[in-house]
Design an enzyme around this catalytic site. Structure first.
Site, PDB file in Angstrom:
ATOM      1  N   ARG A   1      -7.099  -2.902  -1.242  1.00 16.58           N
ATOM      2  CA  ARG A   1      -7.589  -4.176  -1.769  1.00 16.58           C
ATOM      3  C   ARG A   1      -8.722  -4.713  -0.898  1.00 16.58           C
ATOM      4  NH1 ARG A   1      -1.916  -6.977  -1.590  1.00 16.58           N
ATOM      5  NH2 ARG A   1      -2.126  -5.836   0.374  1.00 16.58           N
TER       6      ARG A   1
ATOM      7  N   VAL B   1      -2.956  -1.269  -6.292  1.00 12.94           N
ATOM      8  CA  VAL B   1      -2.134  -0.279  -7.010  1.00 12.94           C
ATOM      9  C   VAL B   1      -1.090  -0.928  -7.924  1.00 12.94           C
ATOM     10  CG1 VAL B   1      -2.448   1.539  -5.260  1.00 12.94           C
ATOM     11  CG2 VAL B   1      -0.443   0.017  -5.113  1.00 12.94           C
TER      12      VAL B   1
ATOM     13  N   TYR C   1      13.348  -3.968   0.507  1.00 15.63           N
ATOM     14  CA  TYR C   1      12.456  -2.946   1.083  1.00 15.63           C
ATOM     15  C   TYR C   1      13.201  -1.612   1.128  1.00 15.63           C
ATOM     16  CZ  TYR C   1       9.346  -0.346   4.129  1.00 15.63           C
ATOM     17  OH  TYR C   1       8.503   0.637   4.644  1.00 15.63           O
TER      18      TYR C   1
ATOM     19  N   LYS D   1      12.251   1.987  -0.820  1.00 15.38           N
ATOM     20  CA  LYS D   1      12.031   3.285  -0.157  1.00 15.38           C
ATOM     21  C   LYS D   1      13.118   4.305  -0.547  1.00 15.38           C
ATOM     22  CE  LYS D   1       8.110   2.435   1.887  1.00 15.38           C
ATOM     23  NZ  LYS D   1       6.889   3.192   1.553  1.00 15.38           N
TER      24      LYS D   1
ATOM     25  N   THR E   1       1.701  -0.659  13.332  1.00 18.84           N
ATOM     26  CA  THR E   1       0.521  -0.819  12.454  1.00 18.84           C
ATOM     27  C   THR E   1       0.465  -2.313  12.098  1.00 18.84           C
ATOM     28  OG1 THR E   1       1.868  -0.540  10.471  1.00 18.84           O
ATOM     29  CG2 THR E   1       0.913   1.480  11.399  1.00 18.84           C
ATOM     30  N   GLU E   2      -0.183  -2.625  10.991  1.00 16.35           N
ATOM     31  CA  GLU E   2      -0.144  -4.026  10.524  1.00 16.35           C
ATOM     32  C   GLU E   2       1.151  -4.319   9.753  1.00 16.35           C
ATOM     33  OE1 GLU E   2      -3.708  -4.966   8.294  1.00 16.35           O
ATOM     34  OE2 GLU E   2      -5.013  -4.355   9.926  1.00 16.35           O
TER      35      GLU E   2
END
Ligand code: NDP
Ligand code: 8X3
Length: 257
Positions: free
Chosen positions: A38, A65, A157, A161, A192-193
């Site tokens: 994005r 997406v 979450y 997954k 990561t972020e």
């Protein structure tokens, strides 16, 4: 070995973290990289950087997406030279919040399911028929240790997954008889972020997730992804669970401070 040179590798969510490192390592291996996210300005500058550093072809485009029509359109209007995608890395994904189910925010649930499950499906549905037609391809899905072990407040979450794990297995079954390979990469803690996004820019809280241990890096994951993609054609790495040495599962982590 399967050579990656001049192959088209499409990586979703390449504006940061694992996606960005994966694009970088594929470019270093001589692949042409097609990237989206994005935050277009980030993928656009990564595309320029990788072209300059490695001399490979690169192409970046904006994509959310979660939007089925946009996914279809973006892949339909790709320049001809980018249409023959050999490797698809379904990486775009995120977690939002950590709440007991009875306090969960509906918008967070929808964002996770729409991105991690439906987005992955939309992109796969758009790319896979071409792979089948060309009799060549590899789909690499970013699952998670969270798709193997549920942890408190991980609920939706985790479910997203677990769904990725089921889809990874289902894709492989449905593609039997074709040369198309399907792999799930299932990491534990990678800095990561990811946690900054999960905790809505609360960087102090995000930092604590990795405190007292050496987390995996985006490059650790990218290296494994490139390794799975470069196995000989008869070798399908079905899944790889990888965690920091100080992690046994999402709930069992040894912190040294
Ligand atoms: P980051 O937050 O650093 O990167 C996530 C990437 O996904 C960004 O490039 C982001 O781009 C993109 N993204 C998110 N939503 C969308 C969307 N709707 N459309 C397009 N792109 C999107 O996190 P990671 O690199 O850690 O995460 C990558 C994948 O790895 C995810 O699927 C995550 O679940 C998985 N994972 C991460 C682990 C970790 O500990 N970090 C462990 C296990 C799995 P933008 O915001 O610009 O759209
Ligand atoms: C990210 C790993 O353990 O933070 O998928 O859920 S975890």
């Amino acid at each position: 070995m399967t050579t990656l040179k001049n192959k088209i590798v499409f990586i979703t969510g390449a504006s940061s973290g694992i996606g960005k490192a994966t694009a970088t390592q594929f470019a270093a291996a001589g692949a042409n990289v097609l990237i989206c996210a994005r935050r277009f300005e980030k993928v656009e500058s990564l595309a320029k950087e990788l072209h300059t550093a490695h001399g490979v072809k690169t192409h970046a485009f904006h994509l959310d997406v979660r939007n089925h029509a946009d996914v279809e359109r973006a892949l339909n209007v790709l320049p001809q030279e980018w249409k023959n995608i050999s490797i698809l890395i379904n990486n775009a994904g995120l977690s939002r919040g950590m709440d007991n189910i009875q306090e969960g925010k509906i918008a967070d649930w929808e964002e996770m399911i729409d991105t991690n499950v439906k987005g992955l499906l939309y992109v796969t549905r758009a790319v896979l028929p071409g792979m089948i037609e060309r009799n060549e391809g590899h789909i690499i899905n970013l699952g998670s240790a969270a798709g193997h072990w549920v942890y408190p407040k991980g609920n939706v979450y985790n479910a997203s997954k677990f769904a990725v794990r089921a889809l990874n297995e289902g894709m492989k079954m449905d593609l039997l008889g074709t040369p198309i390979r399907v792999t799930s990469i299932d990491p534990g803690l990678v800095e990561t972020e990811f946690s900054i996004v999960r905790f809505s820019n609360d960087t102090e809280r995000a930092k604590k997730v990795y405190q007292g241990l050496t987390p995996l890096t985006p490059d650790d994951i990218a290296e494994t992804i490139v390794w799975t993609a470069s196995r000989p054609a008869h070798v399908n790495i079905s899944s790889v669970i990888m965690m920091p040495t100080d992690q046994a599962s999402p709930s069992f982590v040894h912190r040294r401070s």
